[in-house]
Design an enzyme around this catalytic site. Structure first.
Site, mmCIF file in Angstrom:
data_model
loop_
_atom_site.group_PDB
_atom_site.id
_atom_site.type_symbol
_atom_site.label_atom_id
_atom_site.label_comp_id
_atom_site.label_asym_id
_atom_site.label_seq_id
_atom_site.Cartn_x
_atom_site.Cartn_y
_atom_site.Cartn_z
ATOM 1 N N TRP A 11 34.115 24.323 21.317
ATOM 2 C CA TRP A 11 34.584 25.045 22.498
ATOM 3 C C TRP A 11 35.757 24.331 23.135
ATOM 4 O O TRP A 11 36.735 24.955 23.553
ATOM 5 C CB TRP A 11 33.430 25.216 23.453
ATOM 6 N N ARG A 31 36.131 10.758 22.813
ATOM 7 C CA ARG A 31 35.840 9.324 22.795
ATOM 8 C C ARG A 31 35.546 8.774 21.414
ATOM 9 O O ARG A 31 35.520 7.561 21.226
ATOM 10 C CB ARG A 31 34.681 9.008 23.733
ATOM 11 N N LYS A 186 19.474 31.954 27.935
ATOM 12 C CA LYS A 186 19.569 32.848 26.769
ATOM 13 C C LYS A 186 19.439 32.074 25.463
ATOM 14 O O LYS A 186 19.052 32.644 24.435
ATOM 15 C CB LYS A 186 20.862 33.661 26.811
ATOM 16 N N SER A 249 25.907 31.555 16.067
ATOM 17 C CA SER A 249 25.040 30.947 17.082
ATOM 18 C C SER A 249 24.206 29.828 16.477
ATOM 19 O O SER A 249 23.377 30.052 15.599
ATOM 20 C CB SER A 249 24.118 32.015 17.684
ATOM 21 N N ASN A 251 21.877 28.219 17.993
ATOM 22 C CA ASN A 251 20.486 28.406 18.412
ATOM 23 C C ASN A 251 19.768 29.383 17.488
ATOM 24 O O ASN A 251 18.645 29.128 17.050
ATOM 25 C CB ASN A 251 20.450 28.895 19.859
#
EC number: 1.1.1.94
Length: 330
Positions: A11, A31, A186, A249, A251
Site C-alpha cells: 500500500w 527501515r 471486515k 486479499s 485475509n
C-alpha cells in the site's frame, strides 16, 4: 506539495507512485536496509509490489530526512507498528503536517483504534483513509473509491484535493470511529469467507457470512459510538465485498489455507506478509466480551484460530444457534 510515505509495503508503494503521478514531491521511507538497497538499485519492490518505482520518488531510511518540510505524512505500516512509528515521528517532527493513516487494525494490547494510538504522540490532525482499495489495482490506475475521515473536516478536504484524480475518488465522512472499525473488522469476516472457500462451500454460504458479518460489525460499531450508516458505505460494505471475494486479499487467502487444513502458523508463513485479520480477531473478541455484544462469527473464527476448533464444527455451531430475528441487536 511535499508528501512523505512511511512504509514501503504494497500500500505504501502504491500510494507513493499514485501521488508521484499527481506531481507531488514524494519521499518513501523504509527501515529495512536490504529492501532499501533493492529499491534504490532496481527501482522495484519485488516482495510487496513488483512495479516500476519512478526515479522522482526519493527513497530513504532516515525518518527525519523523510518528514522534514512535509505537508502530509502518510503512515503506511502494519497496524502493530503504528505505535512505534508514531513515537518516532514525535521525536523528529518539525512542523504541523497532516497525518494520513492507511493502517487497518485495532491494537491488541490497548484495544485502541489507529488514530487513537497516533494521537497519543502527535497533536497533528489525523485523517483516516479507508475503503476497498487493493494496492495492486490502485497502482495500475484501476478506478477506485475510498473514504476519508477526521475530526477536522478541513484536513480531509486538504487530503481530498491532494490525493484525488480521475482514477482515485475520495469521499469525506465525519464518523472516524465507524470508518476505522469498518476497515478493521471486515478482515475477520474475510478470514471466515476464505475458510468457507477452503472447506468447499458455495456462494450461499459466503453471502450469509458477509451479511451476518456486517450485522455484527455494525452491532459493535454502534456500541463504540459509530453511525450505523457508515457500515453501508465504502469503509463498511464496500471494503467487506472486496476483501471477502478477491484473491488479492491476504485475509481471504489465509482463510482458504486454514479451511484446507493448514494451521494458522502454516497459513501465515505461506502468505508471507501481514494478515491484519488475525490480530483484529483477538481485539474484536475482547471488545465483544467487554461491551457484551453478540458477535458469533467473530467468536467462531477466534476459536478456529486460537483454540484449535475444527472449522466444520464452527460452521455447525453457527448454523444451530438459537432462532433469531434478522435485525436482532442492531
Amino acid at each position: 506539495m511535499k508528501i512523505s510515505v512511511l512504509g514501503a509495503g504494497s500500500w505504501g508503494t502504491a500510494i507513493a507512485i499514485h501521488l508521484n503521478r499527481l506531481g507531488h514531491q514524494i519521499t518513501l521511507w523504509l527501515r529495512d536496509k536490504n529492501q532499501f538497497e533493492e529499491i534504490v538499485s532496481t527501482r522495484h519492490n519485488k516482495k510487496y509490489l513488483d512495479v516500476d518505482i519512478p526515479q522522482e520518488i526519493s527513497i530513504t531510511t532516515d525518518l527525519k530526512e523523510a518528514v522534514t518540510n512535509s505537508e502530509i505524512v502518510v503512515i503506511a505500516v502494519p497496524s502493530h507498528a503504528v505505535r512505534e512509528i508514531s513515537e518516532k515521528l514525535k521525536e523528529v517532527a518539525d512542523k504541523n503536517f497532516i497525518v494520513v493513516n492507511l493502517a487497518k487494525g485495532i491494537e491488541t494490547s490497548t484495544l485502541k483504534r489507529m488514530s487513537e494510538v497516533i494521537k497519543e504522540y502527535l497533536s497533528n490532525d489525523v485523517v483516516v483513509l479507508s475503503g476497498p482499495s487493493h494496492a495492486e489495482e490502485v497502482v495500475r490506475q484501476i478506478p477506485t473509491a475510498c473514504v476519508l475521515a477526521s475530526l477536522n473536516v478541513k484536513a480531509c478536504e486538504v487530503v481530498q484535493d491532494a490525493f484525488m484524480d480521475e482514477n482515485f475518488r475520495l469521499y469525506i465522512n465525519k464518523d472516524v470511529v465507524g470508518v476505522e472499525l469498518g476497515g478493521s473488522l471486515k478482515n475477520i469476516i474475510a478470514l471466515g469467507a476464505g475458510i468457507s472457500d477452503g472447506l468447499g462451500f458455495g456462494d450461499n454460504t459466503k453471502a450469509a457470512l458477509m451479511t451476518r458479518g456486517l450485522a455484527e460489525i455494525t452491532r459493535l460499531g454502534v456500541a463504540l459510538g459509530s453511525d450505523p450508516l457508515t457500515f453501508l458505505g465504502l469503509a463498511g460494505v464496500g471494503d467487506l465485498i472486496v476483501t471477502c471475494t478477491s484473491m488479492l486479499s491476504r485475509n481471504r487467502r489465509a482463510g482458504i489455507l486454514i479451511g484446507k487444513g493448514k494451521s494458522l502458523e502454516e497459513a501465515l508463513k505461506e502468505i508471507g506478509m501481514v494478515v491484519e485479520g488475525v490480530n483484529t480477531t483477538k481485539s474484536a473478541y475482547r471488545l465483544s466480551q467487554i461491551h457484551k455484544i453478540e458477535m458469533p462469527i467473530t467468536k467462531e473464527i477466534y476459536s478456529i484460530l486460537f483454540e484449535g476448533k475444527n472449522p466444520y464444527e464452527a460452521v455447525y455451531s453457527l448454523m444451530t444457534r438459537d432462532k433469531k430475528h434478522e435485525l436482532h441487536g442492531i
